[in-house]
Write a protein that holds these residues in place. Structure first.
Motif, PDB file in Angstrom:
ATOM      1  N   LEU A  24       4.129   0.564  20.344  1.00  0.00           N
ATOM      2  CA  LEU A  24       4.293   1.959  19.945  1.00  0.00           C
ATOM      3  C   LEU A  24       4.112   2.107  18.435  1.00  0.00           C
ATOM      4  O   LEU A  24       3.473   3.050  17.963  1.00  0.00           O
ATOM      5  CB  LEU A  24       5.673   2.470  20.356  1.00  0.00           C
ATOM      6  CG  LEU A  24       6.017   3.913  19.953  1.00  0.00           C
ATOM      7  CD1 LEU A  24       4.980   4.893  20.483  1.00  0.00           C
ATOM      8  CD2 LEU A  24       7.399   4.287  20.459  1.00  0.00           C
ATOM      9  N   ALA A  25       4.661   1.178  17.669  1.00  0.00           N
ATOM     10  CA  ALA A  25       4.523   1.236  16.213  1.00  0.00           C
ATOM     11  C   ALA A  25       3.053   1.107  15.807  1.00  0.00           C
ATOM     12  O   ALA A  25       2.585   1.808  14.899  1.00  0.00           O
ATOM     13  CB  ALA A  25       5.352   0.138  15.556  1.00  0.00           C
ATOM     14  N   ALA A  26       2.324   0.213  16.479  1.00  0.00           N
ATOM     15  CA  ALA A  26       0.901   0.037  16.183  1.00  0.00           C
ATOM     16  C   ALA A  26       0.133   1.316  16.467  1.00  0.00           C
ATOM     17  O   ALA A  26      -0.758   1.712  15.702  1.00  0.00           O
ATOM     18  CB  ALA A  26       0.341  -1.110  17.011  1.00  0.00           C
ATOM     19  N   ARG A  27       0.489   1.981  17.565  1.00  0.00           N
ATOM     20  CA  ARG A  27      -0.170   3.241  17.909  1.00  0.00           C
ATOM     21  C   ARG A  27       0.074   4.291  16.829  1.00  0.00           C
ATOM     22  O   ARG A  27      -0.831   5.046  16.457  1.00  0.00           O
ATOM     23  CB  ARG A  27       0.328   3.727  19.266  1.00  0.00           C
ATOM     24  CG  ARG A  27      -0.406   4.976  19.779  1.00  0.00           C
ATOM     25  CD  ARG A  27       0.035   5.359  21.174  1.00  0.00           C
ATOM     26  NE  ARG A  27      -0.346   4.349  22.151  1.00  0.00           N
ATOM     27  CZ  ARG A  27       0.517   3.663  22.886  1.00  0.00           C
ATOM     28  NH1 ARG A  27       1.813   3.858  22.749  1.00  0.00           N
ATOM     29  NH2 ARG A  27       0.096   2.773  23.752  1.00  0.00           N
ATOM     30  N   LYS A  28       1.287   4.345  16.297  1.00  0.00           N
ATOM     31  CA  LYS A  28       1.608   5.310  15.236  1.00  0.00           C
ATOM     32  C   LYS A  28       0.779   5.036  13.983  1.00  0.00           C
ATOM     33  O   LYS A  28       0.256   5.956  13.352  1.00  0.00           O
ATOM     34  CB  LYS A  28       3.103   5.234  14.889  1.00  0.00           C
ATOM     35  CG  LYS A  28       4.031   5.796  15.945  1.00  0.00           C
ATOM     36  CD  LYS A  28       5.490   5.660  15.498  1.00  0.00           C
ATOM     37  CE  LYS A  28       6.448   6.224  16.526  1.00  0.00           C
ATOM     38  NZ  LYS A  28       7.869   6.073  16.096  1.00  0.00           N
ATOM     39  N   ILE A  29       0.657   3.762  13.623  1.00  0.00           N
ATOM     40  CA  ILE A  29      -0.103   3.381  12.433  1.00  0.00           C
ATOM     41  C   ILE A  29      -1.565   3.789  12.571  1.00  0.00           C
ATOM     42  O   ILE A  29      -2.178   4.328  11.643  1.00  0.00           O
ATOM     43  CB  ILE A  29       0.017   1.867  12.174  1.00  0.00           C
ATOM     44  CG1 ILE A  29       1.431   1.537  11.678  1.00  0.00           C
ATOM     45  CG2 ILE A  29      -1.024   1.394  11.164  1.00  0.00           C
ATOM     46  CD1 ILE A  29       1.702   0.052  11.538  1.00  0.00           C
ATOM     47  N   GLY A  70      13.448  -1.752   6.823  1.00  0.00           N
ATOM     48  CA  GLY A  70      12.292  -2.631   6.942  1.00  0.00           C
ATOM     49  C   GLY A  70      10.984  -1.887   6.788  1.00  0.00           C
ATOM     50  O   GLY A  70      10.953  -0.688   6.506  1.00  0.00           O
ATOM     51  N   ARG A  71       9.920  -2.630   7.005  1.00  0.00           N
ATOM     52  CA  ARG A  71       8.564  -2.102   6.852  1.00  0.00           C
ATOM     53  C   ARG A  71       7.693  -2.789   7.883  1.00  0.00           C
ATOM     54  O   ARG A  71       7.715  -4.016   7.998  1.00  0.00           O
ATOM     55  CB  ARG A  71       8.062  -2.376   5.440  1.00  0.00           C
ATOM     56  CG  ARG A  71       6.599  -2.102   5.170  1.00  0.00           C
ATOM     57  CD  ARG A  71       6.286  -2.404   3.697  1.00  0.00           C
ATOM     58  NE  ARG A  71       4.889  -2.212   3.387  1.00  0.00           N
ATOM     59  CZ  ARG A  71       3.953  -3.154   3.500  1.00  0.00           C
ATOM     60  NH1 ARG A  71       4.304  -4.363   3.935  1.00  0.00           N
ATOM     61  NH2 ARG A  71       2.698  -2.910   3.189  1.00  0.00           N
ATOM     62  N   ILE A  72       6.920  -2.015   8.642  1.00  0.00           N
ATOM     63  CA  ILE A  72       5.972  -2.627   9.577  1.00  0.00           C
ATOM     64  C   ILE A  72       4.579  -2.150   9.213  1.00  0.00           C
ATOM     65  O   ILE A  72       4.355  -0.962   8.974  1.00  0.00           O
ATOM     66  CB  ILE A  72       6.315  -2.313  11.050  1.00  0.00           C
ATOM     67  CG1 ILE A  72       5.367  -3.083  11.975  1.00  0.00           C
ATOM     68  CG2 ILE A  72       6.282  -0.818  11.344  1.00  0.00           C
ATOM     69  CD1 ILE A  72       5.832  -3.149  13.406  1.00  0.00           C
ATOM     70  N   SER A  73       3.658  -3.102   9.148  1.00  0.00           N
ATOM     71  CA  SER A  73       2.316  -2.804   8.664  1.00  0.00           C
ATOM     72  C   SER A  73       1.258  -3.386   9.589  1.00  0.00           C
ATOM     73  O   SER A  73       1.557  -4.126  10.527  1.00  0.00           O
ATOM     74  CB  SER A  73       2.136  -3.394   7.262  1.00  0.00           C
ATOM     75  OG  SER A  73       2.187  -4.814   7.334  1.00  0.00           O
ATOM     76  N   LYS A  74      -0.002  -3.056   9.286  1.00  0.00           N
ATOM     77  CA  LYS A  74      -1.117  -3.628  10.035  1.00  0.00           C
ATOM     78  C   LYS A  74      -1.097  -5.154   9.919  1.00  0.00           C
ATOM     79  O   LYS A  74      -1.429  -5.859  10.866  1.00  0.00           O
ATOM     80  CB  LYS A  74      -2.435  -3.073   9.485  1.00  0.00           C
ATOM     81  CG  LYS A  74      -2.650  -1.598   9.737  1.00  0.00           C
ATOM     82  CD  LYS A  74      -3.950  -1.131   9.099  1.00  0.00           C
ATOM     83  CE  LYS A  74      -4.162   0.363   9.311  1.00  0.00           C
ATOM     84  NZ  LYS A  74      -5.392   0.841   8.637  1.00  0.00           N
ATOM     85  N   THR A  75      -0.693  -5.658   8.753  1.00  0.00           N
ATOM     86  CA  THR A  75      -0.646  -7.098   8.541  1.00  0.00           C
ATOM     87  C   THR A  75       0.388  -7.759   9.447  1.00  0.00           C
ATOM     88  O   THR A  75       0.120  -8.809  10.057  1.00  0.00           O
ATOM     89  CB  THR A  75      -0.319  -7.417   7.073  1.00  0.00           C
ATOM     90  OG1 THR A  75      -1.319  -6.833   6.235  1.00  0.00           O
ATOM     91  CG2 THR A  75      -0.276  -8.924   6.840  1.00  0.00           C
ATOM     92  N   ASP A 114      -1.221   2.555   6.331  1.00  0.00           N
ATOM     93  CA  ASP A 114      -1.237   1.096   6.319  1.00  0.00           C
ATOM     94  C   ASP A 114       0.110   0.516   6.757  1.00  0.00           C
ATOM     95  O   ASP A 114       0.181  -0.619   7.215  1.00  0.00           O
ATOM     96  CB  ASP A 114      -1.589   0.576   4.925  1.00  0.00           C
ATOM     97  CG  ASP A 114      -0.503   0.849   3.911  1.00  0.00           C
ATOM     98  OD1 ASP A 114       0.246  -0.081   3.581  1.00  0.00           O
ATOM     99  OD2 ASP A 114      -0.396   1.991   3.461  1.00  0.00           O
ATOM    100  N   SER A 115       1.179   1.309   6.606  1.00  0.00           N
ATOM    101  CA  SER A 115       2.499   0.834   7.017  1.00  0.00           C
ATOM    102  C   SER A 115       3.433   2.017   7.219  1.00  0.00           C
ATOM    103  O   SER A 115       3.146   3.131   6.758  1.00  0.00           O
ATOM    104  CB  SER A 115       3.098  -0.098   5.952  1.00  0.00           C
ATOM    105  OG  SER A 115       3.356   0.616   4.756  1.00  0.00           O
ATOM    106  N   GLY A 157       0.800  -1.220   0.000  1.00  0.00           N
ATOM    107  CA  GLY A 157       0.000   0.000   0.000  1.00  0.00           C
ATOM    108  C   GLY A 157       0.826   1.259   0.000  1.00  0.00           C
ATOM    109  O   GLY A 157       0.311   2.346  -0.285  1.00  0.00           O
ATOM    110  N   SER A 158       2.106   1.142   0.328  1.00  0.00           N
ATOM    111  CA  SER A 158       2.993   2.308   0.368  1.00  0.00           C
ATOM    112  C   SER A 158       4.383   1.929  -0.125  1.00  0.00           C
ATOM    113  O   SER A 158       4.833   0.800   0.087  1.00  0.00           O
ATOM    114  CB  SER A 158       3.111   2.855   1.801  1.00  0.00           C
ATOM    115  OG  SER A 158       1.859   3.275   2.293  1.00  0.00           O
ATOM    116  N   ILE A 159       5.027   2.870  -0.776  1.00  0.00           N
ATOM    117  CA  ILE A 159       6.400   2.683  -1.221  1.00  0.00           C
ATOM    118  C   ILE A 159       7.245   3.800  -0.629  1.00  0.00           C
ATOM    119  O   ILE A 159       6.819   4.964  -0.577  1.00  0.00           O
ATOM    120  CB  ILE A 159       6.487   2.694  -2.764  1.00  0.00           C
ATOM    121  CG1 ILE A 159       5.884   1.392  -3.312  1.00  0.00           C
ATOM    122  CG2 ILE A 159       7.925   2.838  -3.233  1.00  0.00           C
ATOM    123  CD1 ILE A 159       5.945   1.260  -4.819  1.00  0.00           C
TER     124      ILE A 159
END
Length: 211
Positions: free
Chosen positions: A165-170, A194-199, A176-177, A109-111
């Protein structure tokens, strides 16, 4: 094992959904006399734990689960670097057309956009590309750097940051990431590692509850 303790507002949300399902987040916020943004983190927790189910353009449903057992300590100790995925990056002078192709081939969803020194300089989402396409821009000639969201307005995470914390930022920034970064002090650049996403986060919850 510990049982996640829901706060009073989360318990009220569950009762509202039970009595009014399906119900949108806007209607829930109105009944609680708060803003929709205030409820984002609560709704994220309730859906990620499986207590509520959300369907696009329909609303929230109660699943029948009253409580969920989670390995609380494991969640708190998990870091972004433990669950992050591979990032998809392109140079800022790449054309809009090529980025659109890359996005759909990579199914993201994002690049993330980097400069010639591999320094993070921006991010572009599907929504950004859609706006550019219907805006009449020449997607074959326009560089992605002209439509991307630029740093320092890009939300990032670091490898040693907590997943919570990352989830809160999203959730708070409605993305989406987010890119995971490391700072190369010798070269004075911010590298995307790296990349962290809802998935990623949802998979972690499923692993912890034993699905």
């Amino acid at each position: 094992m510990i049982i996640i303790q829901l706060n009073q507002r989360q318990q009220k949300i569950i009762e509202i959904v039970k009595q009014n399902q399906p119900i949108t987040s806007e209607n829930i916020a109105s009944m609680l006399n708060v803003t929709r943004a205030t409820l984002r983190s609560d709704l994220a927790i309730l859906t990620m734990t499986g207590i509520l189910d959300a369907r696009p353009k329909v609303g929230y449903f109660y699943t029948g689960i009253s409580q969920i057992n989670l390995l609380g300590n494991d969640i708190k100790e998990k870091q972004v670097g433990d669950i992050m995925g591979m990032p998809v990056v392109v140079k800022k002078d790449v054309s809009l057309y090529d980025v659109i192709v890359e996005m759909f081939l990579s199914d993201v969803g994002s690049i993330f956009i980097i400069d010639d020194e591999e320094n993070l300089c921006g991010v572009v989402s599907r929504k950004d590309l859609l706006k550019a396409t219907i805006g009449g821009l020449d997607i074959n000639k326009m560089p992605i750097g002209m439509v991307m969201t630029r740093t320092p307005n890009v939300v990032t995470a670091e490898t040693d940051e907590s997943v919570i914390l990352a989830a809160r930022k999203i959730i708070e920034h409605e993305v989406d990431s987010i890119p995971v970064i490391e700072t190369d002090k010798e070269r004075n650049i911010t590298k995307v590692v790296g990349r962290i996403s809802k998935t990623n986060i949802t998979k972690l919850f499923l692993e912890i509850v034993g699905e």
